[in-house]
Enzyme design. Structure first.
Site, PDB file in Angstrom:
ATOM      1  N   ARG A  46       0.841  -1.198   0.000  1.00 16.80           N
ATOM      2  CA  ARG A  46       0.000   0.000   0.000  1.00 16.80           C
ATOM      3  C   ARG A  46       0.879   1.252   0.000  1.00 16.80           C
ATOM      4  O   ARG A  46       2.097   1.157   0.144  1.00 16.80           O
ATOM      5  CB  ARG A  46      -0.954  -0.031   1.208  1.00 16.80           C
ATOM      6  CG  ARG A  46      -0.195  -0.391   2.491  1.00 16.80           C
ATOM      7  CD  ARG A  46      -0.639   0.295   3.691  1.00 16.80           C
ATOM      8  NE  ARG A  46      -0.550   1.716   3.603  1.00 16.80           N
ATOM      9  CZ  ARG A  46       0.581   2.407   3.730  1.00 16.80           C
ATOM     10  NH1 ARG A  46       1.747   1.806   3.938  1.00 16.80           N
ATOM     11  NH2 ARG A  46       0.582   3.732   3.642  1.00 16.80           N
ATOM     12  N   GLY A  47       0.197   2.416  -0.100  1.00 16.76           N
ATOM     13  CA  GLY A  47       0.934   3.673  -0.214  1.00 16.76           C
ATOM     14  C   GLY A  47       1.134   3.947  -1.698  1.00 16.76           C
ATOM     15  O   GLY A  47       1.512   3.028  -2.453  1.00 16.76           O
ATOM     16  N   ALA A  48       0.882   5.187  -2.120  1.00 13.77           N
ATOM     17  CA  ALA A  48       0.820   5.488  -3.552  1.00 13.77           C
ATOM     18  C   ALA A  48       2.050   5.032  -4.365  1.00 13.77           C
ATOM     19  O   ALA A  48       1.894   4.306  -5.356  1.00 13.77           O
ATOM     20  CB  ALA A  48       0.548   6.979  -3.737  1.00 13.77           C
ATOM     21  N   ARG A  89      -7.325  -0.530  -7.193  1.00 15.30           N
ATOM     22  CA  ARG A  89      -7.636   0.616  -6.316  1.00 15.30           C
ATOM     23  C   ARG A  89      -7.680   1.884  -7.166  1.00 15.30           C
ATOM     24  O   ARG A  89      -6.787   2.083  -7.997  1.00 15.30           O
ATOM     25  CB  ARG A  89      -6.575   0.770  -5.198  1.00 15.30           C
ATOM     26  CG  ARG A  89      -6.590  -0.364  -4.184  1.00 15.30           C
ATOM     27  CD  ARG A  89      -5.707  -0.047  -2.989  1.00 15.30           C
ATOM     28  NE  ARG A  89      -6.345   0.878  -2.071  1.00 15.30           N
ATOM     29  CZ  ARG A  89      -5.722   1.437  -1.032  1.00 15.30           C
ATOM     30  NH1 ARG A  89      -4.452   1.181  -0.811  1.00 15.30           N
ATOM     31  NH2 ARG A  89      -6.373   2.249  -0.213  1.00 15.30           N
ATOM     32  N   GLN A 196      -3.073   2.529   9.807  1.00 16.45           N
ATOM     33  CA  GLN A 196      -1.723   2.594   9.213  1.00 16.45           C
ATOM     34  C   GLN A 196      -0.769   3.404  10.088  1.00 16.45           C
ATOM     35  O   GLN A 196       0.433   3.152  10.099  1.00 16.45           O
ATOM     36  CB  GLN A 196      -1.786   3.235   7.808  1.00 16.45           C
ATOM     37  CG  GLN A 196      -2.407   2.362   6.743  1.00 16.45           C
ATOM     38  CD  GLN A 196      -3.897   2.610   6.595  1.00 16.45           C
ATOM     39  OE1 GLN A 196      -4.563   2.958   7.554  1.00 16.45           O
ATOM     40  NE2 GLN A 196      -4.417   2.410   5.412  1.00 16.45           N
ATOM     41  N   ASP A 237      -2.028  10.821  -2.397  1.00 16.06           N
ATOM     42  CA  ASP A 237      -2.367   9.765  -3.357  1.00 16.06           C
ATOM     43  C   ASP A 237      -2.650  10.333  -4.739  1.00 16.06           C
ATOM     44  O   ASP A 237      -2.490   9.651  -5.745  1.00 16.06           O
ATOM     45  CB  ASP A 237      -3.561   8.961  -2.859  1.00 16.06           C
ATOM     46  CG  ASP A 237      -3.110   8.055  -1.727  1.00 16.06           C
ATOM     47  OD1 ASP A 237      -3.014   8.523  -0.590  1.00 16.06           O
ATOM     48  OD2 ASP A 237      -2.781   6.882  -2.015  1.00 16.06           O
ATOM     49  N   ASN A 247      -5.594  12.371   0.073  1.00 14.32           N
ATOM     50  CA  ASN A 247      -4.733  11.548   0.922  1.00 14.32           C
ATOM     51  C   ASN A 247      -5.653  10.808   1.888  1.00 14.32           C
ATOM     52  O   ASN A 247      -6.886  10.978   1.866  1.00 14.32           O
ATOM     53  CB  ASN A 247      -3.699  12.414   1.656  1.00 14.32           C
ATOM     54  CG  ASN A 247      -2.628  11.570   2.332  1.00 14.32           C
ATOM     55  OD1 ASN A 247      -2.035  10.684   1.708  1.00 14.32           O
ATOM     56  ND2 ASN A 247      -2.383  11.783   3.609  1.00 14.32           N
ATOM     57  N   LYS A 248      -5.077  10.003   2.744  1.00 14.11           N
ATOM     58  CA  LYS A 248      -5.851   9.172   3.664  1.00 14.11           C
ATOM     59  C   LYS A 248      -6.954   9.953   4.358  1.00 14.11           C
ATOM     60  O   LYS A 248      -6.740  11.098   4.759  1.00 14.11           O
ATOM     61  CB  LYS A 248      -4.878   8.566   4.685  1.00 14.11           C
ATOM     62  CG  LYS A 248      -5.479   7.650   5.710  1.00 14.11           C
ATOM     63  CD  LYS A 248      -6.327   6.548   5.146  1.00 14.11           C
ATOM     64  CE  LYS A 248      -5.642   5.673   4.115  1.00 14.11           C
ATOM     65  NZ  LYS A 248      -6.602   4.848   3.320  1.00 14.11           N
TER      66      LYS A 248
HETATM   67  O1  MRU Z   1      -4.896   3.236   1.938  1.00 13.18           O
HETATM   68  P1  MRU Z   1      -3.397   3.434   1.944  1.00 13.18           P
HETATM   69  O2  MRU Z   1      -2.743   2.904   3.163  1.00 13.18           O
HETATM   70  O3  MRU Z   1      -2.748   2.959   0.670  1.00 13.18           O
HETATM   71  O4  MRU Z   1      -3.242   5.013   1.968  1.00 13.18           O
HETATM   72  C1  MRU Z   1      -1.962   5.560   1.861  1.00 13.18           C
HETATM   73  C2  MRU Z   1      -1.904   7.014   2.063  1.00 13.18           C
HETATM   74  O5  MRU Z   1      -2.901   7.688   2.176  1.00 13.18           O
HETATM   75  C3  MRU Z   1      -0.537   7.627   2.034  1.00 13.18           C
HETATM   76  O6  MRU Z   1      -0.489   8.763   2.855  1.00 13.18           O
HETATM   77  C4  MRU Z   1      -0.203   8.043   0.598  1.00 13.18           C
HETATM   78  O7  MRU Z   1      -0.330   6.964  -0.269  1.00 13.18           O
HETATM   79  C5  MRU Z   1       1.164   8.592   0.487  1.00 13.18           C
HETATM   80  S1  MRU Z   1       2.355   7.317   0.659  1.00 13.18           S
HETATM   81  C6  MRU Z   1       3.901   7.861   0.407  1.00 13.18           C
END
Ligand code: MRU
Length: 345
Positions: A46-48, A89, A196, A237, A247-248
């Site tokens: 996970r994470g962009a 996603r 997270q 994201d 973002n989250k």
């Molecule tokens: O749902 P996730 O855990 O993939 O969400 C991730 C985030 O929101 C991060 O802050 C974002 O991807 C930046 S990661 C460098």
């Protein structure tokens, strides 16, 4: 970074299964496209930026066994593979950016033999992975300049080594500041529903000896009012051309609170997270996830199993609440609608 979040090893994608952290540091070898699709969907990876890398390497798993020399058949297979991975996603644009890059590399080399095209595709996926490492370091260098001795910073979700191939985005700023000898503290929001912040960020920062304190999400406003937060750093994201940033979920709350308390709010993100095709955040697709994630806490039911649930995984922070973007190309300050397209091309 000692944390190898995602690697290409023995013809498979090796990831840290992040759903098991922090209780177990367990690896998962994804040998076929269905496994990596599921890994992305279920947030095992996970994470962009990490999702982008997983998508690029996922293309390799999708096409590697395509037999023979039929170019038309191969193009069809590649398109199907890309479409399938893109359905995992919707919000992190890095996934679509990486898939597009893979497609472009193949389509601009269709005059070559299929084994050669496959070779070039692997080269492109590994390039995306390697580039992410140096991009993380560049963002960290620019971002670390914003941290001063005595600062207390706040972060949300996990924008660290676990979300990239190396240093992370927002957390990379902390790692670099620490290397430069800065003395500072970090508060990490737990980040409900999937935690997270609690499971990943607090683990990651502890492992790297950063002074981190975990808070429940609803503690952030109180901390700010008490004057205990100097700066907020978050990842992204997808960033629209005007600077609106997905973002989250909960990031927008933090940005609003920061604005009210006049605390600088920074977004740390690579150019691959900017989507200049979108004028504003209104067009960013927001992922909605299953009710169980809210009804349960770490698989344990904490609410009525039939209750209605609203579970968007991301929100959009309006650009006016963002002090600056930290990118691998430097800082981008307002006016974003003018400056973002000048820096990110
Ligand atoms: O749902 P996730 O855990 O993939 O969400 C991730 C985030 O929101 C991060 O802050 C974002 O991807 C930046 S990661 C460098």
């Amino acid at each position: 970074m000692p944390i190898a979040t995602i690697e290409w090893k023995n013809n498979c994608i090796r990831i840290i299964n992040q759903t098991k952290l922090p209780l177990k540091l367990e690896h998962l070898d994804c040998r076929n496209i269905k496994t990596i699709w599921k890994a992305i969907k279920e947030l095992q990876v996970r994470g962009a930026p990490a999702i982008g890398i997983a998508g690029a390497l996922g293309v390799i798993l999708g096409i590697k066994d395509f037999p023979g020399q039929d170019i038309e058949g191969f193009k069809k297979k590649l398109d199907q593979t890309v479409k399938y991975l893109a359905s995992s996603r919707p919000t992190a644009v890095n996934l679509f950016w990486a898939l597009e890059r893979m497609k472009r590399r193949a389509y601009s080399n269709l005059n070559l033999s299929l084994p050669k095209i496959k070779e070039l595709l692997l080269d492109e996926a590994l390039k995306i992975l390697e580039e992410d490492k140096s991009i993380c370091r560049k963002m960290a260098d620019y971002g670390a300049k914003l941290i001063h001795d005595g600062d207390t910073c706040l972060t949300v979700c996990n924008a660290g080594a676990l979300a990239t191939a190396d240093y992370g985005t927002a957390l990379g700023v902390f790692y670099r500041a620490k290397e430069k000898g800065r003395v500072f503290k970090v508060f990490a929001c737990e980040t409900r529903p999937l935690l997270q912040g609690a499971r990943l960020t607090s683990w990651e920062l502890k492992e790297h000896n950063i002074d981190v304190t975990l808070i429940a999400d609803n503690t952030a406003g109180y901390l700010m009012k008490e004057g205990k937060i100097d700066k907020v750093f978050a990842g992204a994201d997808r960033v629209a051309a005007n600077g609106d940033t997905a973002n989250k979920i909960g990031t927008f709350n933090l940005a609003l609170l920061s604005h009210y308390h006049q605390i600088p709010f920074y977004i740390v993100a690579p150019s691959s997270t900017f989507d200049l095709k979108l004028k504003s955040g209104k067009s960013i697709p927001i992922e909605h996830r299953k009710p169980q994630e809210v009804i349960c806490l770490q698989s344990k039911k904490v609410a009525h199993s039939q209750v209605k649930v609203y579970n968007p995984a991301f929100d959009v922070t309006l650009h006016k609440f963002i002090r600056a973007f930290v990118t691998e190309k430097g800082l981008i300050k307002p006016p974003f609608a003018k400056n973002i397209p000048n820096v990110i091309r």
